[in-house]
Design an enzyme around this catalytic site. Structure first.
Site, PDB file in Angstrom:
ATOM      1  N   SER A  11       0.850  -1.186   0.000  1.00 38.91           N
ATOM      2  CA  SER A  11       0.000   0.000   0.000  1.00 38.91           C
ATOM      3  C   SER A  11       0.883   1.233   0.000  1.00 38.91           C
ATOM      4  CB  SER A  11      -0.881   0.006   1.262  1.00 38.91           C
ATOM      5  OG  SER A  11      -1.522   1.256   1.448  1.00 38.91           O
ATOM      6  N   TYR A  36      -1.970   0.183  10.975  1.00 38.64           N
ATOM      7  CA  TYR A  36      -1.921  -0.267   9.583  1.00 38.64           C
ATOM      8  C   TYR A  36      -0.629   0.154   8.894  1.00 38.64           C
ATOM      9  CZ  TYR A  36      -3.362  -0.895   4.702  1.00 38.64           C
ATOM     10  OH  TYR A  36      -3.437  -1.287   3.387  1.00 38.64           O
TER      11      TYR A  36
END
Length: 236
Positions: free
Chosen positions: A124, A137
């Protein structure tokens, strides 16, 4: 293909099948996998990437492999460090980092034996940026990215390519899962802009794995035109 029951995983499985690959789909939701596998003439196998026994059983049922796509993972919650939920952090680290470790470790011998292997890890833009309320995250994605980039050196000289794909905002069930199924809250994430789709990411993965075997695309970052960083977007 891990995390193959929906979103980027499903789209990539379909795209790779269209490119001529026999796709082995792994995820916990076996009922969904069977539907997809039937449509693309693939193989559906239940897989929990956080469970060593499940990963070993999955790998044992795949006698040979040319491409591994590490796609399983995700986010849970949006909280400050001070209010961080250890259970959410633990899930994110196990799914994104340890899951990638377990599956990759299980398949490296098969990929080397293929004579032309390829490991793709979907991380990501959060693997590059840190942002408020997202440390669980972002830290997991930074770690997953570091694991993946380390492979590039460790596998040097072996017939295995290594590609990291770093998507920005992709409209899948990612946000709904992050917010415990709150689809209204999830929809607001994408309001006022056109996000990437799962098919957009699948196109990039398919491009990477179909290059000539001497070509290694180390990192591919893709974001919507309306997004410049993990948290900076332009909304209409």
């Amino acid at each position: 293909m891990t995390g193959a029951s929906a979103g980027i995983g499903e789209a990539t499985a379909r795209r790779l099948a269209a490119e001529g690959f026999h796709v082995v789909l792994g995820a916990r939701r076996l009922d969904l996998l069977h539907v997809i596998a039937k449509e693309i003439d693939g193989t559906a196998i239940e897989l929990d990437v956080t469970d060593e026994t499940s990963v070993a059983a999955f790998a044992d049922r795949v006698p040979q492999a040319n491409v591994l796509v590490n796609n399983a993972g995700g986010a849970r919650g949006l909280s400050t460090v001070a209010e961080g939920d250890p259970a959410q952090w633990r899930w994110m680290w196990e799914a994104n980092v340890l899951g990638t470790l377990l599956v990759t470790k299980a398949f490296i011998p098969k990929l080397i034996a293929s004579g032309d292997g390829h490991i793709v890890s979907v991380t990501s833009v959060a693997a590059r940026d840190a942002y408020d309320n997202g440390s669980g995250y972002t830290s997991a994605k930074h770690a997953q990215s570091a694991l993946h980039r380390t492979l590039r050196g460790e596998l040097l000289g072996q017939p295995v390519r290594v590609t990291e794909v770093l998507p920005g905002m992709v409209e899948t069930d990612f946000s709904a899962n992050r917010f415990d199924g709150d689809t209204e809250r999830a929809a607001k994430v994408y309001e006022g802009l056109t996000p990437l789709t799962a098919d957009d990411v699948a196109d990039v993965i398919a491009f990477a794995v179909t290059r000539p075997s001497h070509v290694n695309l180390d990192e591919i970052v893709l974001k919507p035109r309306a997004q410049s960083s993990a948290t900076r977007v332009h909304r209409q």
